[in-house]
Every structure is written in C-alpha cells, then in structure tokens.
Write a protein that holds these residues in place. Structure first.
Motif, PDB file in Angstrom:
ATOM      1  N   PHE A 141       0.811  -1.219   0.000  1.00  0.00           N
ATOM      2  CA  PHE A 141       0.000   0.000   0.000  1.00  0.00           C
ATOM      3  C   PHE A 141       0.849   1.277   0.000  1.00  0.00           C
ATOM      4  O   PHE A 141       0.439   2.312  -0.530  1.00  0.00           O
ATOM      5  CB  PHE A 141      -0.971   0.012   1.182  1.00  0.00           C
ATOM      6  N   LEU A 142       2.031   1.231   0.600  1.00  0.00           N
ATOM      7  CA  LEU A 142       2.887   2.424   0.638  1.00  0.00           C
ATOM      8  C   LEU A 142       3.339   2.852  -0.758  1.00  0.00           C
ATOM      9  O   LEU A 142       3.560   4.031  -1.016  1.00  0.00           O
ATOM     10  CB  LEU A 142       4.115   2.163   1.511  1.00  0.00           C
ATOM     11  N   PHE A 143       3.460   1.881  -1.654  1.00  0.00           N
ATOM     12  CA  PHE A 143       4.086   2.143  -2.940  1.00  0.00           C
ATOM     13  C   PHE A 143       3.092   2.285  -4.092  1.00  0.00           C
ATOM     14  O   PHE A 143       3.376   2.966  -5.077  1.00  0.00           O
ATOM     15  CB  PHE A 143       5.062   1.003  -3.287  1.00  0.00           C
ATOM     16  N   VAL A 144       1.926   1.636  -3.979  1.00  0.00           N
ATOM     17  CA  VAL A 144       0.987   1.572  -5.092  1.00  0.00           C
ATOM     18  C   VAL A 144       0.590   2.957  -5.596  1.00  0.00           C
ATOM     19  O   VAL A 144       0.772   3.282  -6.767  1.00  0.00           O
ATOM     20  CB  VAL A 144      -0.263   0.772  -4.688  1.00  0.00           C
ATOM     21  N   GLY A 145       0.022   3.774  -4.721  1.00  0.00           N
ATOM     22  CA  GLY A 145      -0.456   5.085  -5.136  1.00  0.00           C
ATOM     23  C   GLY A 145       0.665   6.037  -5.494  1.00  0.00           C
ATOM     24  O   GLY A 145       0.551   6.818  -6.446  1.00  0.00           O
ATOM     25  N   THR A 204       8.878   8.133  -0.688  1.00  0.00           N
ATOM     26  CA  THR A 204       7.635   7.367  -0.760  1.00  0.00           C
ATOM     27  C   THR A 204       6.767   7.623   0.463  1.00  0.00           C
ATOM     28  O   THR A 204       5.551   7.824   0.353  1.00  0.00           O
ATOM     29  CB  THR A 204       7.950   5.861  -0.885  1.00  0.00           C
ATOM     30  N   ILE A 205       7.384   7.606   1.637  1.00  0.00           N
ATOM     31  CA  ILE A 205       6.645   7.879   2.876  1.00  0.00           C
ATOM     32  C   ILE A 205       6.054   9.281   2.847  1.00  0.00           C
ATOM     33  O   ILE A 205       4.901   9.505   3.227  1.00  0.00           O
ATOM     34  CB  ILE A 205       7.564   7.719   4.107  1.00  0.00           C
ATOM     35  N   ASP A 258       5.273  11.124   0.210  1.00  0.00           N
ATOM     36  CA  ASP A 258       4.176  11.187  -0.745  1.00  0.00           C
ATOM     37  C   ASP A 258       2.928  10.504  -0.198  1.00  0.00           C
ATOM     38  O   ASP A 258       1.802  10.979  -0.403  1.00  0.00           O
ATOM     39  CB  ASP A 258       4.595  10.524  -2.065  1.00  0.00           C
ATOM     40  N   PHE A 259       3.124   9.387   0.479  1.00  0.00           N
ATOM     41  CA  PHE A 259       1.990   8.671   1.052  1.00  0.00           C
ATOM     42  C   PHE A 259       1.290   9.539   2.101  1.00  0.00           C
ATOM     43  O   PHE A 259       0.058   9.607   2.162  1.00  0.00           O
ATOM     44  CB  PHE A 259       2.465   7.366   1.675  1.00  0.00           C
ATOM     45  N   LYS A 260       2.069  10.222   2.918  1.00  0.00           N
ATOM     46  CA  LYS A 260       1.495  11.129   3.917  1.00  0.00           C
ATOM     47  C   LYS A 260       0.749  12.284   3.256  1.00  0.00           C
ATOM     48  O   LYS A 260      -0.296  12.724   3.748  1.00  0.00           O
ATOM     49  CB  LYS A 260       2.600  11.670   4.833  1.00  0.00           C
ATOM     50  N   LEU A 261       1.299  12.788   2.142  1.00  0.00           N
ATOM     51  CA  LEU A 261       0.626  13.863   1.412  1.00  0.00           C
ATOM     52  C   LEU A 261      -0.750  13.421   0.924  1.00  0.00           C
ATOM     53  O   LEU A 261      -1.710  14.194   0.949  1.00  0.00           O
ATOM     54  CB  LEU A 261       1.486  14.321   0.230  1.00  0.00           C
ATOM     55  N   GLY A 262      -0.825  12.156   0.463  1.00  0.00           N
ATOM     56  CA  GLY A 262      -2.114  11.620   0.044  1.00  0.00           C
ATOM     57  C   GLY A 262      -3.097  11.574   1.199  1.00  0.00           C
ATOM     58  O   GLY A 262      -4.276  11.920   1.045  1.00  0.00           O
ATOM     59  N   GLY A 281      -3.590   8.763  -7.759  1.00  0.00           N
ATOM     60  CA  GLY A 281      -2.922   7.533  -7.340  1.00  0.00           C
ATOM     61  C   GLY A 281      -2.767   7.453  -5.844  1.00  0.00           C
ATOM     62  O   GLY A 281      -2.995   6.398  -5.229  1.00  0.00           O
ATOM     63  N   ARG A 282      -2.373   8.559  -5.225  1.00  0.00           N
ATOM     64  CA  ARG A 282      -2.144   8.552  -3.779  1.00  0.00           C
ATOM     65  C   ARG A 282      -3.441   8.436  -2.984  1.00  0.00           C
ATOM     66  O   ARG A 282      -3.466   7.849  -1.897  1.00  0.00           O
ATOM     67  CB  ARG A 282      -1.353   9.799  -3.379  1.00  0.00           C
ATOM     68  N   VAL A 283      -4.531   8.982  -3.528  1.00  0.00           N
ATOM     69  CA  VAL A 283      -5.826   8.796  -2.874  1.00  0.00           C
ATOM     70  C   VAL A 283      -6.247   7.333  -2.952  1.00  0.00           C
ATOM     71  O   VAL A 283      -6.668   6.737  -1.953  1.00  0.00           O
ATOM     72  CB  VAL A 283      -6.896   9.705  -3.520  1.00  0.00           C
TER      73      VAL A 283
END
Length: 426
Positions: A61-65, A209-210, A212-216, A350-352
C-alpha cells in the motif's frame, strides 16, 4: 456513451482492463472450486485463498499510489500484466506438484502485483476523459462488471468441469498477455501518463515514498466530503470480505450441498442481472438525483436485501434477494466511481487510491480471517454472517445520511466561489 467510444485510446484501455479482469475471474473461481473439491473437509482453505487476494494490499500500500503518481502509469499497468502472466505459469507448476504453501505464496505475489494495475489504470482514465464523461465511464464499467458476474463464475465452473484447473490457469495467463499488448498499443499523452512530471524508479527513495503517502493522507483529511466517503469504504471492506466467500458456503453447507457449483453460478447470474439492470438505469438516475442520494438510498436498501438472504430458507427466494442486492449495489458503485474523480486532482489520484485500497483490503482481510476462525467451529450457520453484514451496511447508511448531503452542499458552494474570478461580482 457513443462519445467515449469514439476515443480510441479509451477503447483500447477499456478492452485491456476487461481482458485482464475476465481471465482473473475465470481463474480465481475455478481455483475456488478446485480447493473445495480437493479439500472439502477443510473449507477454511477457500477462505485463505481469498485472503491471498486481499492481504497483499497491506504489503504494497505504501508504494501503489505513490508509483502511480510519480512514474509512467501506462508502463505500470502493462508490466503488471506481464508479471502476472509469468507468475500464473509458476502457479501452474505449483498445482502440478500439489504444494499448497507454494500455491498460496504465488497467489499472494500475483495479487500483490495486481494492486499496481488499477490505480495506474484509473489515473489514465482520468487523463483521457473529461469530467462530464466520468459518470458514463463508471456506468459502463459497472455494466461490464455485471457481465462478469453473469458469466464469470459460470465460465469458471464450466472451465473447471471441462478442462480442469490447468485449462483455467492457461486462460488466465493468456488474458494477461492480451491485456498487456492492448495497453501497450494505447497512445496516451505524457501529461496523463505522468501528471507530476517525468521521474524514474531511480529517483524514488523510501523517504520520498513515505512523504508522498502522507501527502495523500493529508489531501483526504483536508477535504471533509472525500474523507467521509473514504471512511465508509473501510466498512465496505468488511462487507466485501463476507460476500467474497459466502455464496459458495451458502450453497455448499446450507441450500445445495450436492450441486453447489451450479447454484453458486446461479448466484453470480442473478447478482449480475441485478447489477446490469441497475447500471442500465443509472444513466437516467444520474441526471435526476445527486450522487449522495443514490449512494444513501442504495446502501439502506441493500440492508434489507442482505438480511433477506440470511432469512431465506429456499434457493429461489435466496436468489431473488441476491438479484435485489445486485440491483441496489449498482447505483452505489456508479455514483462513487463517477463522483470521486471529480473531487480529486489528477496529480493526487494515485495517492488517494493508495489510501482507499489498503483501508478496504485491511477490513476485508479481517473479515475473511474472522470467517475462517469462526465458521463452522464457532458459528455453525452462515445466516448469522449475513445478519452481521446487514448491520454494517446499516451503520454506513446512517453515517452517510447524516454527513454526505451537508458536505456535498459545502463542496458545491466552494466550487462556485473558486469559479468566480477577481473583480467579477454576482
């Protein structure tokens, strides 16, 4: 409808997604029949197989979006197909040697790779269609899903009965290869493939990656309407987990133990007919009702039909409630699929999705795990599982009833304010 089919890029991408999904549906259902036939005294294995389709989300899940937003979405979708085709060949070998741990490991890996396909494909669709076409595309996708329900399980059962699990896996592998070629043939603008600029995998780091994931996550938290919708998806995950395995269990252990394959296929047919009819009407409903109205009404009516499946003590009464459930789920899915892209900036799509999918799959995995633990040792009847799903649906319906209309109005007011240029007065 005709307008989006004039878009050749959309047609190729759409056909690629269909081909990939059709093969997966046939292969997965044939595999479920294979497990129930060869390990009928261990029904939890079929549930564990379903877990192998959902648990991988928690790994990637961390990488997909993030990858779907940072790298070439077209290549991600294509390579996902190629890798799954290769893994299916390994699965073929694992079945030959009859190694259950190896089979489950490959199912896990193949499912993990599939998680990269759909956020990338969704981002590409958002980049090649206009906002006005999202609802139409969502309705079309839902109609195709209903066709999968109509014929997918039946074809899986037919394939398993005629050419066996090996034939089903061959079809599965070929479908991924065809899908990869169709996606490669698409001519998609760079802006749609890489909305955040050109990046390579070498530019990506775990720290980035972390971040960007947090930004989502922050993007979702800052938008009340989007946050409310995403919160409901967590409960939908529990519901999906139940319905992933309940039809087979209902037929195998309650209504038709001697001919469960045939009646499990009928479940899919009746559900698919309901979804197809509901999806066909969504084009008209979408013009008359707001998305939140369709969602709330659909969820609350599904509570009734799901409880009805639990109370039904005859096959045909049960199937009538199944048809009703499919009919009411269609507007929910169409409204959500057409509404969410209008609420999310393309550069964050993607991140959403990278947050939505793991939330749903976490709940789905918990649901399947609980079913594997309690059925049939603690709970001897599948009826109680249906009642539990109905209660969860009721929670979502009431939650949406008190939140979606208000936040939807606030969103519309915000859009109007943002559309007013400086110096222009109403």
């Amino acid at each position: 409808m005709k307008e989006i089919f004039k878009n050749r890029t959309f047609v190729k991408l759409f056909l690629g997604a269909i081909t990939s999904q059709l093969g997966s549906t046939i292969g997965n259902m044939a595999f479920a029949f294979y497990l129930l036939d060869h390990f009928s005294d261990q029904p939890y294995l079929a549930t564990l197989a379903e877990l192998m389709y959902s648990l991988p989300t928690l790994l990637v899940f961390l990488f997909v979006g993030v990858l779907a937003d940072r790298l070439d979405r077209q290549k991600i979708a294509e390579y996902s197909d190629w890798i799954r085709a290769l893994l299916t060949l390994f699965l073929f070998i694992a079945v030959i040697v009859n190694s259950v741990p190896l089979i489950f490991a490959i199912l896990f890996l193949r499912s993990a790779i599939s998680k990269f396909f759909f956020p990338a494909e969704a981002g590409l669709i958002q980049g090649i269609l206009t906002k006005e076409q999202y609802q139409t595309a969502a309705g079309l996708n839902q109609m195709v899903f209903s066709i999968f329900m109509l014929f997918g399980v039946g074809l899986g059962a037919l394939t398993y009965k005629t050419i066996g699990i090996y034939g089903a896996l061959v079809i599965d592998s070929v479908s991924f290869i065809v899908s990869a070629f169709l996606i490669r043939a698409c001519s998609i603008a760079v802006e749609a493939r890489m909305p955040n600029g050109k990046n390579s995998i070498k530019d990506m780091s775990f720290k980035q990656t972390i971040t960007d994931f947090k930004l989502g996550g922050r993007y979702i938290l800052d938008r009340k309407l989007l946050l409310t919708i995403v919160s409901g998806f967590f409960i939908f995950g529990f519901i999906n987990g139940g319905f992933a395995i309940l039809p087979l269990f209902t037929m195998k252990f309650k209504l038709a133990p001697d001919n469960y394959e045939w009646y499990a296929s009928l479940f899919a047919i009746f559900f698919g007919i309901g979804v197809f009819i509901g999806s066909s009407l969504c084009a008209t409903w979408g013009k008359k009702f707001k998305p939140h109205t369709l969602i709330i009404f659909g969820v609350l009516m599904t509570v009734v039909s799901t409880a009805g499946m639990g109370f039904a003590d005859g096959i045909w009464l049960y199937l009538c409630f199944v048809l009703m459930t499919g009919f009411m789920i269609a507007p929910i899915n169409v409204a959500l699929a057409g509404w969410i892209p209008t609420l999310v900036d393309p550069s964050f799509m993607g991140r959403v999705n990278g947050w939505v999918d793991p939330l749903m799959m976490l709940a789905q995995s918990i649901s399947l795990g609980l079913i594997a633990l309690v059925f049939p040792n603690v709970i001897s009847s599948v009826d109680f599982i249906y009642f539990g799903i109905a209660i969860l649906m009721l929670v979502v319906g009431v939650y949406y009833l008190f939140t979606l209309p208000r936040y939807s109005r606030e969103e519309e007011v915000g859009e109007v304010k943002n559309s007013i240029k400086p110096g222009v007065q109403l």
